[in-house]
Scaffold this active site. Structure first.
Site, PDB file in Angstrom:
ATOM      1  N   TYR A  66       7.598   2.251  -8.017  1.00 41.35           N
ATOM      2  CA  TYR A  66       6.721   1.017  -7.974  1.00 41.35           C
ATOM      3  C   TYR A  66       6.536   0.509  -9.538  1.00 41.35           C
ATOM      4  O   TYR A  66       6.458  -0.674  -9.972  1.00 41.35           O
ATOM      5  CB  TYR A  66       5.486   1.088  -6.826  1.00 41.35           C
ATOM      6  CG  TYR A  66       6.183   1.059  -5.590  1.00 41.35           C
ATOM      7  CD1 TYR A  66       7.296  -0.014  -5.047  1.00 41.35           C
ATOM      8  CD2 TYR A  66       5.428   1.914  -4.893  1.00 41.35           C
ATOM      9  CE1 TYR A  66       7.533   0.248  -3.639  1.00 41.35           C
ATOM     10  CE2 TYR A  66       5.909   1.797  -3.437  1.00 41.35           C
ATOM     11  CZ  TYR A  66       6.835   1.201  -2.881  1.00 41.35           C
ATOM     12  OH  TYR A  66       7.458   1.307  -1.609  1.00 41.35           O
ATOM     13  N   GLU A 100       0.804  -1.079  -0.204  1.00 45.00           N
ATOM     14  CA  GLU A 100      -0.057   0.152  -0.081  1.00 45.00           C
ATOM     15  C   GLU A 100       0.802   1.166   0.049  1.00 45.00           C
ATOM     16  O   GLU A 100       1.787   1.214   0.515  1.00 45.00           O
ATOM     17  CB  GLU A 100      -0.773  -0.029   1.292  1.00 45.00           C
ATOM     18  CG  GLU A 100      -1.942  -0.845   1.264  1.00 45.00           C
ATOM     19  CD  GLU A 100      -1.359  -2.346   1.834  1.00 45.00           C
ATOM     20  OE1 GLU A 100      -0.756  -2.264   2.723  1.00 45.00           O
ATOM     21  OE2 GLU A 100      -2.152  -3.324   1.749  1.00 45.00           O
TER      22      GLU A 100
END
Length: 145
Positions: free
Chosen positions: A117, A105
């Site tokens: 990411y 998260e």
């Protein structure tokens, strides 16, 4: 910069305890990290520069999947590639452990982390409303095999 990545120990955590909240992140307390380090399902790494800890990262494994619990760089060392290096080592560790996926998260406003990411192939799966106080968390995942 000659950054060394090593397995994090309780001794390492003790070394950063006095500066943990002020110089790293206010989301992870000493007691939470200590529990993580003592868990058989967690793996934590540290980044060291000249024997000083400048970052850390950890995963929690459930069955054949892992969740990134944190990737944190000391505030004065941010934007120097340490988070990238820690993420690369976490991915290598997951592959060594033959895990099928890695999830996380991330605060929806943390664009630098989101781009990192995405660069490593993580895809956004959903949103956790108000996960970070008044901000939502993006749920991201990467298949490993």
């Amino acid at each position: 910069m000659d950054i060394k990545i090593e397995k994090m120990t309780l001794t390492d955590l003790e070394a950063i305890q006095p500066i943990l909240v002020r110089e790293f992140d206010d989301f992870w307390t000493y007691s939470i990290l200590k529990e993580e380090l003592q868990s058989n399902n967690s793996n934590y790494l540290i980044a060291k520069l000249d024997k000083k800890i400048v970052g850390f990262a950890g995963i929690k494994i459930v069955l054949n999947e892992a969740d990134i619990m944190n990737i944190v760089t000391k505030k004065s060392f941010r934007n120097q590639g340490i988070g990238t290096l820690l993420l690369q080592h976490l991915l290598s560790l997951c592959k060594e452990l033959k895990l099928s996926s890695l999830s996380l998260e991330v605060n929806e406003t943390n664009l630098a982390a989101i781009h990192l990411y995405e660069k490593f192939g993580f895809k956004t799966l959903g949103l956790r409303k108000n996960y970070y106080q008044n901000k939502s968390g993006l749920i991201m995942t990467k298949k490993l095999n």
